[in-house]
Design a protein around this motif. Structure first.
Motif, short mmCIF file in Angstrom:
data_model
loop_
_atom_site.label_atom_id
_atom_site.label_comp_id
_atom_site.label_asym_id
_atom_site.label_seq_id
_atom_site.Cartn_x
_atom_site.Cartn_y
_atom_site.Cartn_z
N GLN A 1 0.84 -1.20 0.00
CA GLN A 1 0.00 0.00 0.00
C GLN A 1 0.87 1.24 0.00
OE1 GLN A 1 -2.49 1.42 -1.11
NE2 GLN A 1 -4.02 0.23 0.01
N VAL A 2 0.28 2.36 -0.39
CA VAL A 2 0.98 3.65 -0.46
C VAL A 2 0.26 4.66 0.42
CG1 VAL A 2 1.66 5.55 -1.95
CG2 VAL A 2 1.86 3.19 -2.78
N GLN A 3 1.03 5.43 1.15
CA GLN A 3 0.45 6.49 1.99
C GLN A 3 1.09 7.83 1.66
OE1 GLN A 3 0.99 5.14 6.09
NE2 GLN A 3 -1.20 4.79 6.21
N LEU A 4 0.28 8.87 1.64
CA LEU A 4 0.76 10.25 1.52
C LEU A 4 0.39 10.95 2.81
CD1 LEU A 4 -0.32 11.28 -2.11
CD2 LEU A 4 1.76 10.16 -1.36
N VAL A 5 1.39 11.47 3.50
CA VAL A 5 1.17 12.13 4.78
C VAL A 5 1.55 13.60 4.64
CG1 VAL A 5 1.76 12.21 7.22
CG2 VAL A 5 1.57 10.00 6.04
N GLU A 6 0.58 14.46 4.89
CA GLU A 6 0.78 15.90 4.76
C GLU A 6 1.08 16.54 6.12
OE1 GLU A 6 -2.93 16.11 1.61
OE2 GLU A 6 -2.45 17.86 2.83
N SER A 7 1.75 17.68 6.06
CA SER A 7 1.97 18.47 7.26
C SER A 7 2.15 19.93 6.85
CB SER A 7 3.21 17.99 8.03
OG SER A 7 4.37 18.09 7.23
N GLY A 8 1.93 20.84 7.81
CA GLY A 8 2.25 22.23 7.59
C GLY A 8 1.10 23.20 7.43
N GLY A 9 -0.12 22.75 7.47
CA GLY A 9 -1.23 23.68 7.35
C GLY A 9 -1.39 24.52 8.61
N GLY A 10 -2.35 25.45 8.58
CA GLY A 10 -2.58 26.26 9.77
C GLY A 10 -3.29 27.55 9.47
N LEU A 11 -3.25 28.45 10.45
CA LEU A 11 -3.89 29.76 10.36
C LEU A 11 -2.82 30.82 10.20
CD1 LEU A 11 -6.35 31.68 10.69
CD2 LEU A 11 -5.95 31.55 13.17
N VAL A 12 -3.02 31.72 9.24
CA VAL A 12 -2.05 32.79 9.00
C VAL A 12 -2.79 34.05 8.59
CG1 VAL A 12 -1.71 32.17 6.57
CG2 VAL A 12 0.14 33.31 7.83
N GLN A 13 -2.20 35.19 8.86
CA GLN A 13 -2.81 36.44 8.44
C GLN A 13 -2.54 36.71 6.96
OE1 GLN A 13 -1.35 39.50 11.12
NE2 GLN A 13 -3.12 39.23 12.46
N SER A 14 -3.39 37.52 6.39
CA SER A 14 -3.21 37.89 4.99
C SER A 14 -1.82 38.49 4.78
CB SER A 14 -4.28 38.91 4.60
OG SER A 14 -4.15 39.27 3.25
N GLY A 15 -1.15 38.04 3.71
CA GLY A 15 0.21 38.48 3.44
C GLY A 15 1.27 37.56 4.01
N GLY A 16 0.86 36.62 4.86
CA GLY A 16 1.81 35.71 5.48
C GLY A 16 2.18 34.54 4.59
N SER A 17 2.95 33.62 5.18
CA SER A 17 3.46 32.47 4.43
C SER A 17 3.22 31.17 5.20
CB SER A 17 4.96 32.62 4.18
OG SER A 17 5.24 33.75 3.39
N LEU A 18 3.08 30.10 4.46
CA LEU A 18 3.02 28.76 5.01
C LEU A 18 3.73 27.82 4.05
CD1 LEU A 18 -0.69 28.33 6.22
CD2 LEU A 18 1.35 28.39 7.67
N ARG A 19 4.22 26.71 4.59
CA ARG A 19 4.83 25.69 3.76
C ARG A 19 4.18 24.35 4.04
NH1 ARG A 19 10.64 22.73 4.00
NH2 ARG A 19 11.09 22.59 1.76
N LEU A 20 3.66 23.72 3.01
CA LEU A 20 3.07 22.39 3.12
C LEU A 20 4.08 21.35 2.66
CD1 LEU A 20 -0.48 23.03 1.62
CD2 LEU A 20 0.21 23.11 4.01
#
Length: 119
Positions: A1-20
Motif C-alpha cells: 500500500q501507499v500512503q501520503l502524509v501531509e503536514s504544515g497547514g494552519g492559520l495565518v494572516q493575509s500576506g503571510g506564508s506557510l509551507r506544506l
C-alpha cells in the motif's frame, strides 16, 4: 500500500506564508507527477500546482508568482511554499501523487491540510 502524509497547514494572516509538505511511503516503484489541489467550502477541488521529476512545473493562474512547488525525489516528498497569502486561498489542501506499482499507475491522495488565511 501507499500512503501520503501531509503536514504544515494552519492559520495565518493575509500576506503571510506557510509551507506544506507531503511525504509518500510504501510499495513504490516510481512516482510520476506530484501535485497540490485545494477545495474551498462549496467549491470543486482544483489544481494548485504540479511538478514532474523536479523540473517541469505547472501553476494555477491564481497562485502564479506567490506559490512555489518543489520536490525531493530521493525522499518522495513534495512541498508547497505559499507566500503573500490571501483570504481567498483559504481551503483544504490535498497532495496527490501518481505512483507506479508493479507496472501500473495509480493516483493517491493525502489526508488534507486546512489552510486558513484571515483578513
Amino acid at each position: 500500500q501507499v500512503q501520503l502524509v501531509e503536514s504544515g497547514g494552519g492559520l495565518v494572516q493575509s500576506g503571510g506564508s506557510l509551507r506544506l509538505s507531503c511525504a509518500a511511503s510504501g510499495s513504490i516503484f516510481s512516482i510520476g507527477v506530484m501535485g497540490w489541489y485545494r477545495q474551498a467550502p462549496g467549491k470543486q477541488r482544483e489544481l494548485v500546482a504540479a511538478i514532474v521529476s523536479g523540473v517541469s512545473t505547472n501553476y494555477a493562474d491564481a497562485v502564479k508568482g506567490r506559490f512555489t512547488i518543489s520536490r525531493d525525489t530521493a525522499k518522495n516528498t513534495v512541498y508547497l511554499q505559499m507566500n503573500s497569502l490571501k483570504p481567498e486561498d483559504t481551503a483544504v489542501y490535498y497532495c496527490n501523487a501518481r505512483v507506479n506499482r508493479r507496472g501500473s499507475w495509480y493516483d493517491y491522495w493525502g489526508q488534507g491540510s486546512q489552510v486558513t488565511v484571515s483578513s
